[in-house]
Scaffold this motif. Structure first.
Motif, short mmCIF file in Angstrom:
data_model
loop_
_atom_site.label_atom_id
_atom_site.label_comp_id
_atom_site.label_asym_id
_atom_site.label_seq_id
_atom_site.Cartn_x
_atom_site.Cartn_y
_atom_site.Cartn_z
N PRO A 156 68.20 29.46 54.48
CA PRO A 156 67.22 28.44 55.16
C PRO A 156 66.65 28.09 53.83
O PRO A 156 65.90 28.37 53.27
N LEU A 157 66.53 26.75 53.96
CA LEU A 157 65.67 25.82 52.89
C LEU A 157 64.95 24.50 53.34
O LEU A 157 65.54 23.59 54.39
N ASP A 158 63.61 24.72 54.35
CA ASP A 158 62.70 23.81 53.82
C ASP A 158 61.76 23.15 53.46
O ASP A 158 60.53 22.84 53.74
N ASP A 159 62.16 23.18 52.43
CA ASP A 159 61.51 21.68 51.50
C ASP A 159 61.24 20.89 51.93
O ASP A 159 62.79 20.18 52.19
N VAL A 160 59.94 19.77 51.23
CA VAL A 160 60.14 18.59 52.01
C VAL A 160 59.65 17.63 50.59
O VAL A 160 58.93 17.95 50.35
N VAL A 161 60.25 17.19 50.21
CA VAL A 161 60.58 16.04 48.94
C VAL A 161 60.39 14.94 49.78
O VAL A 161 61.32 14.34 50.73
N GLY A 190 75.64 29.16 51.96
CA GLY A 190 75.19 28.28 52.53
C GLY A 190 73.99 28.16 52.93
O GLY A 190 73.17 29.01 52.58
N PHE A 191 73.51 27.14 52.78
CA PHE A 191 72.28 26.85 53.71
C PHE A 191 72.03 26.25 55.00
O PHE A 191 72.73 25.05 55.00
N ARG A 192 70.36 25.74 54.99
CA ARG A 192 70.82 25.72 56.20
C ARG A 192 69.11 24.54 56.06
O ARG A 192 68.06 25.39 55.63
N PHE A 193 69.03 23.51 56.45
CA PHE A 193 68.25 22.81 55.80
C PHE A 193 67.63 21.85 56.91
O PHE A 193 67.92 21.86 57.77
N THR A 194 66.44 22.46 57.02
CA THR A 194 65.81 22.06 58.04
C THR A 194 64.12 20.91 57.75
O THR A 194 64.47 21.29 56.58
N GLY A 195 63.14 20.75 58.47
CA GLY A 195 61.97 19.90 57.94
C GLY A 195 61.96 18.57 60.02
O GLY A 195 61.91 19.49 60.77
#
Length: 491
Positions: A403-408, A433-438
């Motif tokens: 999981p990647l939940d970084d807000v940029v 790999g990666f799961r992008f949430t936000g």
């Protein structure tokens, strides 16, 4: 209100158009334009007016628009990469020489009774006027004197404006690979026998090519022009690049907390700028002129007119500035996408800022979108229901995505660099790999898709982007554009 005396600082399209509209609206008002340059000198080559702007100009001043359209040329748009071509119809877009546009606007301003003064630098404090319209450009001395809460951001990429003595068939976007890196042209015809060639690159390529040298004031960068003339020899068809005080620049985005201070009001680039890849500088300035004169017609006094003008124009300007910001970031990172088939790259281009839904683009360019969807899915798409069809074609996601939940805000700034570094470390440890949430708002989703694309390209991992089902069109466009491998719809 009835102004008695109005002074306009700046004889560009916005200033001249505002002066004419003011004189037409208030025939007894004394209107004067003060331009520090001479009437037959100008920067730049061609400018573009899209269909929406033409409709607004037609409603405000059909006589001027008629002459502008007659002086320009309509054209479609072509993206070409390594000899592969994708073409999009855009037959309402008009390119016109900036010199010709200014000549038309000067002529119509004088016809309305505007006094034009050239060759003298004036300041707002020097002018005896009820109100002063500062249309003195991106480097506005009026704005810099204070009172407007100005904030200026600078892009990472470098670009230069030049021209060529022949007319392209279409607007052309094309990269050229050199021993130093990739240069990209945004080129378009703007009249009989003339084209604009705007060329941009990243800083590393610019430095490797040896372009970080001084150029004398008032001169063009002939070293860069000759190098690029050779690099784009095929696109130039044997013609040379023409400079006009041409030098490398970084795009400056102007924001102002206030557009008016006392009797002075800002207009066009003096108040706000939007990246050239949206083609909006002349558009915004002339539409500002329409909005300002409408406000002066309806308001009881200057302060109220300025307030109404800003309240009316600011939402549209800020929306376009956000579209332009996203477009700038996409173009600054463009070379990383050159592996894509040209049709998928065209879809990526058209959807880069979130302004063109996939279904709408398919309706106007079915051949390009159909080819892109076939490349994405390996089978031909249906005639309708494209978003559902795209989303139904994706495989099931693997269960071990990090999981990647970084807000940029900018996927290519230091915060984005940090996300890529963490993703690379995770890949080194075996992550698939990666799961992008936000956040679920549209702006956050579009940025998340861009960040996922960067991670995908730079780490090689599978990326999944989660986003609201209400934004399925953006999610589908992300898949076709290769911004993401997978999507996950959320509530």
């Amino acid at each position: 209100m009835q102004p008695r005396r109005v002074a306009v600082l700046g004889g560009g399209p916005g200033g001249l158009y505002a002066a004419r509209l003011l004189k037409l609206a208030f025939p007894s008002c004394e209107v004067a334009v003060h331009e520090q340059g001479e009437p037959d000198t100008t920067f730049g080559f061609g400018v573009g007016l899209a269909a929406g702007t033409q409709r607004k100009l037609a409603a405000a001043d059909p006589d001027t628009l008629r002459d502008v359209v007659a002086a320009g040329c309509r054209h479609d748009m072509t993206l070409r990469v390594d000899g592969r071509i994708a073409r999009v119809r855009n037959d309402r877009l008009v390119g016109v020489a900036r010199t010709e546009l200014l000549a038309i606007l000067q002529r119509h301003a004088e016809k309305a009774g505007v006094d034009l003064h050239f060759g003298v630098r004036r300041a707002a404090a020097d002018l005896d006027a009820d109100l002063v319209i500062a249309a003195d450009g991106v480097g506005s001395a009026t704005r810099e004197q204070g009172g407007f809460g100005a904030r200026i951001g600078t892009g990472r990429g470098l670009y230069l404006w030049c021209g060529a003595g022949f007319a392209l068939d279409d607007a052309l976007f094309e990269p050229v690979r050199t021993e130093h890196g990739v240069f990209v042209t945004h080129a378009y015809p703007y009249g009989t026998g003339r084209s604009t060639f705007l060329i941009e690159t990243d800083e590393a390529t610019w430095r490797r090519a040896g372009f970080d040298h001084d150029v004398a004031d008032g001169e063009s960068d002939e070293v860069s022009l000759r190098y690029l003339q050779d690099a784009f020899a095929e696109q130039l068809r044997g013609h040379r690049l023409i400079g006009n005080r041409t030098r490398w620049l970084r795009f400056r985005t102007v924001h102002c907390a206030r557009w008016a201070a006392g009797r002075v009001v800002l207009l066009g680039d003096a108040a706000h700028t939007a990246h050239f890849s949206i083609g909006s500088g002349t558009k915004l300035a002339m539409e500002d002129a329409i909005g300002l004169v409408d406000a002066l017609r309806s308001a009881p006094d200057t302060a109220e007119a300025f307030a109404r003008y800003e309240a009316d124009r600011r939402p549209a300007v800020e929306r376009l500035q956000e579209l332009a910001r996203r477009s700038r970031l996409w173009w600054e990172s463009f070379p990383a996408r050159l592996h894509l088939p040209v049709e998928r790259l065209m879809v990526a281009y058209m959807t880069r800022a979130g302004n063109v839904p996939l279904e709408r683009f398919a309706a106007t360019s079915p051949d390009v979108v159909g080819a892109a969807l076939t490349q994405y899915a390996g089978t031909s798409p249906p005639a309708a229901g494209l978003v559902d069809w795209v989303l139904d074609r994706q495989p099931a996601p693997p269960g071990d995505l990090v999981p990647l939940d970084d807000v940029v805000e900018d996927p290519w700034d230091p915060a984005g660099d940090a996300v890529v570094a963490r993703a690379r470390e995770a890949r080194d440890r075996g992550a698939a790999g990666f799961r992008f949430t936000g956040p679920g708002d549209r702006g956050a989703l579009l940025t998340r898709l861009d960040l996922a694309e960067r991670v995908r390209l730079e780490t090689g991992g599978i990326v999944l982007v989660a986003g609201p089902a209400a934004l399925r069109d953006d999610l589908a466009a992300g898949l076709v554009s290769a911004r993401t491998d997978l999507i996950e719809e959320t509530a």
